[in-house]
Design a protein around this motif. Structure first.
Motif, PDB file in Angstrom:
ATOM      1  N   PHE A   1      14.187   2.207  -8.606  1.00  0.00           N
ATOM      2  CA  PHE A   1      14.937   1.591  -7.497  1.00  0.00           C
ATOM      3  C   PHE A   1      14.606   0.125  -7.310  1.00  0.00           C
ATOM      4  CE2 PHE A   1      11.210   3.283  -5.233  1.00  0.00           C
ATOM      5  CZ  PHE A   1      10.899   2.254  -4.361  1.00  0.00           C
ATOM      6  N   CYS A   2      13.360  -0.265  -7.614  1.00  0.00           N
ATOM      7  CA  CYS A   2      13.017  -1.694  -7.513  1.00  0.00           C
ATOM      8  C   CYS A   2      13.722  -2.472  -8.617  1.00  0.00           C
ATOM      9  CB  CYS A   2      11.506  -1.891  -7.615  1.00  0.00           C
ATOM     10  SG  CYS A   2      10.593  -1.243  -6.214  1.00  0.00           S
ATOM     11  N   GLY A   3      13.736  -1.900  -9.797  1.00  0.00           N
ATOM     12  CA  GLY A   3      14.363  -2.569 -10.936  1.00  0.00           C
ATOM     13  C   GLY A   3      15.859  -2.740 -10.751  1.00  0.00           C
ATOM     14  N   ARG A   4      16.506  -1.776 -10.063  1.00  0.00           N
ATOM     15  CA  ARG A   4      17.955  -1.862  -9.802  1.00  0.00           C
ATOM     16  C   ARG A   4      18.250  -2.702  -8.550  1.00  0.00           C
ATOM     17  NH1 ARG A   4      17.338   3.695 -11.216  1.00  0.00           N
ATOM     18  NH2 ARG A   4      17.260   4.228  -9.003  1.00  0.00           N
ATOM     19  N   GLU A   5      17.218  -3.306  -7.961  1.00  0.00           N
ATOM     20  CA  GLU A   5      17.319  -4.127  -6.750  1.00  0.00           C
ATOM     21  C   GLU A   5      17.888  -3.337  -5.572  1.00  0.00           C
ATOM     22  OE1 GLU A   5      18.665  -8.262  -7.420  1.00  0.00           O
ATOM     23  OE2 GLU A   5      18.630  -7.744  -9.548  1.00  0.00           O
ATOM     24  N   GLU A   6      17.599  -2.033  -5.545  1.00  0.00           N
ATOM     25  CA  GLU A   6      17.991  -1.203  -4.397  1.00  0.00           C
ATOM     26  C   GLU A   6      16.947  -1.284  -3.287  1.00  0.00           C
ATOM     27  OE1 GLU A   6      20.119   2.116  -7.290  1.00  0.00           O
ATOM     28  OE2 GLU A   6      18.373   2.694  -6.077  1.00  0.00           O
ATOM     29  N   GLY A   7      15.741  -1.701  -3.646  1.00  0.00           N
ATOM     30  CA  GLY A   7      14.676  -1.772  -2.660  1.00  0.00           C
ATOM     31  C   GLY A   7      13.456  -2.468  -3.226  1.00  0.00           C
ATOM     32  N   MET A   8      12.434  -2.522  -2.387  1.00  0.00           N
ATOM     33  CA  MET A   8      11.142  -3.088  -2.791  1.00  0.00           C
ATOM     34  C   MET A   8      10.052  -2.139  -2.335  1.00  0.00           C
ATOM     35  SD  MET A   8      11.404  -7.115  -1.858  1.00  0.00           S
ATOM     36  CE  MET A   8      12.686  -8.142  -2.588  1.00  0.00           C
ATOM     37  N   GLU A   9       8.915  -2.191  -3.017  1.00  0.00           N
ATOM     38  CA  GLU A   9       7.766  -1.418  -2.562  1.00  0.00           C
ATOM     39  C   GLU A   9       6.524  -2.290  -2.620  1.00  0.00           C
ATOM     40  OE1 GLU A   9       7.359   2.105  -4.964  1.00  0.00           O
ATOM     41  OE2 GLU A   9       7.536   0.959  -6.822  1.00  0.00           O
ATOM     42  N   ALA A  10       5.498  -1.855  -1.917  1.00  0.00           N
ATOM     43  CA  ALA A  10       4.250  -2.615  -1.879  1.00  0.00           C
ATOM     44  C   ALA A  10       3.069  -1.666  -1.793  1.00  0.00           C
ATOM     45  CB  ALA A  10       4.235  -3.568  -0.679  1.00  0.00           C
ATOM     46  N   PHE A  11       1.978  -2.107  -2.388  1.00  0.00           N
ATOM     47  CA  PHE A  11       0.713  -1.356  -2.409  1.00  0.00           C
ATOM     48  C   PHE A  11      -0.388  -2.273  -1.893  1.00  0.00           C
ATOM     49  CE2 PHE A  11       3.473   0.001  -5.824  1.00  0.00           C
ATOM     50  CZ  PHE A  11       3.389   1.386  -5.833  1.00  0.00           C
ATOM     51  N   ALA A  12      -1.325  -1.706  -1.145  1.00  0.00           N
ATOM     52  CA  ALA A  12      -2.423  -2.533  -0.618  1.00  0.00           C
ATOM     53  C   ALA A  12      -3.719  -1.731  -0.595  1.00  0.00           C
ATOM     54  CB  ALA A  12      -2.101  -3.006   0.802  1.00  0.00           C
ATOM     55  N   VAL A  13      -4.795  -2.408  -0.940  1.00  0.00           N
ATOM     56  CA  VAL A  13      -6.134  -1.831  -0.821  1.00  0.00           C
ATOM     57  C   VAL A  13      -6.964  -2.795   0.018  1.00  0.00           C
ATOM     58  CG1 VAL A  13      -8.243  -1.153  -2.048  1.00  0.00           C
ATOM     59  CG2 VAL A  13      -6.004  -0.652  -3.039  1.00  0.00           C
ATOM     60  N   VAL A  14      -7.670  -2.252   0.997  1.00  0.00           N
ATOM     61  CA  VAL A  14      -8.452  -3.103   1.888  1.00  0.00           C
ATOM     62  C   VAL A  14      -9.850  -2.505   2.040  1.00  0.00           C
ATOM     63  CG1 VAL A  14      -7.724  -1.949   4.033  1.00  0.00           C
ATOM     64  CG2 VAL A  14      -8.289  -4.369   4.075  1.00  0.00           C
ATOM     65  N   SER A  15     -10.844  -3.398   2.154  1.00  0.00           N
ATOM     66  CA  SER A  15     -12.188  -2.920   2.493  1.00  0.00           C
ATOM     67  C   SER A  15     -12.537  -3.408   3.892  1.00  0.00           C
ATOM     68  CB  SER A  15     -13.230  -3.419   1.488  1.00  0.00           C
ATOM     69  OG  SER A  15     -13.342  -4.814   1.555  1.00  0.00           O
ATOM     70  N   LEU A  16     -13.232  -2.534   4.616  1.00  0.00           N
ATOM     71  CA  LEU A  16     -13.744  -2.881   5.943  1.00  0.00           C
ATOM     72  C   LEU A  16     -15.267  -2.815   5.877  1.00  0.00           C
ATOM     73  CD1 LEU A  16     -11.462  -0.762   8.335  1.00  0.00           C
ATOM     74  CD2 LEU A  16     -11.129  -3.118   7.546  1.00  0.00           C
ATOM     75  N   VAL A  17     -15.911  -3.836   6.442  1.00  0.00           N
ATOM     76  CA  VAL A  17     -17.369  -3.832   6.460  1.00  0.00           C
ATOM     77  C   VAL A  17     -17.848  -3.777   7.908  1.00  0.00           C
ATOM     78  CG1 VAL A  17     -17.708  -4.961   4.238  1.00  0.00           C
ATOM     79  CG2 VAL A  17     -17.424  -6.351   6.274  1.00  0.00           C
ATOM     80  N   ARG A  18     -18.962  -3.105   8.090  1.00  0.00           N
ATOM     81  CA  ARG A  18     -19.523  -2.931   9.423  1.00  0.00           C
ATOM     82  C   ARG A  18     -19.930  -4.290   9.982  1.00  0.00           C
ATOM     83  NH1 ARG A  18     -18.910   1.518  12.472  1.00  0.00           N
ATOM     84  NH2 ARG A  18     -20.232   1.251  14.296  1.00  0.00           N
ATOM     85  N   GLU A  19     -19.454  -4.581  11.170  1.00  0.00           N
ATOM     86  CA  GLU A  19     -19.816  -5.843  11.809  1.00  0.00           C
ATOM     87  C   GLU A  19     -21.239  -5.746  12.314  1.00  0.00           C
ATOM     88  OE1 GLU A  19     -19.284  -9.119  11.988  1.00  0.00           O
ATOM     89  OE2 GLU A  19     -17.224  -8.838  12.662  1.00  0.00           O
ATOM     90  N   ASN A  20     -22.049  -6.782  12.035  1.00  0.00           N
ATOM     91  CA  ASN A  20     -23.403  -6.812  12.590  1.00  0.00           C
ATOM     92  C   ASN A  20     -23.323  -7.219  14.049  1.00  0.00           C
ATOM     93  OD1 ASN A  20     -25.033  -6.047  10.410  1.00  0.00           O
ATOM     94  ND2 ASN A  20     -24.788  -8.077   9.508  1.00  0.00           N
ATOM     95  N   ARG A  21     -23.683  -6.319  14.908  1.00  0.00           N
ATOM     96  CA  ARG A  21     -23.553  -6.594  16.338  1.00  0.00           C
ATOM     97  C   ARG A  21     -24.885  -7.089  16.883  1.00  0.00           C
ATOM     98  NH1 ARG A  21     -19.668  -2.119  19.074  1.00  0.00           N
ATOM     99  NH2 ARG A  21     -17.764  -2.791  18.066  1.00  0.00           N
TER     100      ARG A  21
END
Ligand SMILES: [Zn+2]
Length: 162
Positions: free
Chosen positions: A140-160
């Protein structure tokens, strides 16, 4: 402690809509269809953050039946999720993401997306990665019917200190 989250999203391309990716409006004859601004990259990022917190997905928190979210700027939703990240005692370590789109060529716009996202995430530009690929005219992306997205995120513990 480090947490990792993964997010995915897809939206249909239609005429008469603005194309918004990572909070940046990209000139294009078609745009993504959705209840909000349908910013597919920001939605994948929101799901990655919610995943890292084990707090479900975007549809649970921002239902598309709620008129409050009609045509809403997705960066505002991202800001809300960042409040939850901080309340849980975390900050963003790093983001990596990929947009899959046949057209337009997104490379001239990637730095602007990184700037916008880094501002909301509260992390330096150097720790925010946005990549763009085509799917070589397949699916579907190749036929320009839509777009998709992927994301990876890291969260680190805040030093309080308080
Ligand atoms: Zn979405």
């Amino acid at each position: 402690m480090v947490r990792v989250g993964f997010g995915y999203d897809a939206h249909r391309l239609v005429e008469g809509r603005s194309l918004v990716l990572g909070g940046v409006t990209v000139p294009h004859p078609t745009g993504l269809l959705g209840h909000s601004d349908a910013d597919v990259l920001t939605h994948a990022l929101i799901d990655a953050l919610l995943g890292a917190l084990c707090k479900g997905d975007m549809g649970q928190h921002f239902p598309d039946t709620d008129p409050a979210y009609e045509n809403v700027d997705s960066l505002m939703l991202l800001e809300k999720v960042m409040v939850w990240v901080r309340e849980e005692g975390y900050r963003v370590g790093q983001l990596d993401s990929t947009i899959v789109a046949e057209k337009p060529r997104l490379s001239p716009h990637l730095a602007a997306m990184r700037h916008r996202l880094s501002g909301v995430l509260g992390v330096s530009f150097a720790r925010v990665s946005v990549k763009a690929k085509t799917s070589e005219k397949m699916g579907f992306c190749g036929r320009e019917e839509g777009m998709e997205a992927f994301a990876v995120v890291s969260l680190v513990r805040e030093n309080r200190t308080d």
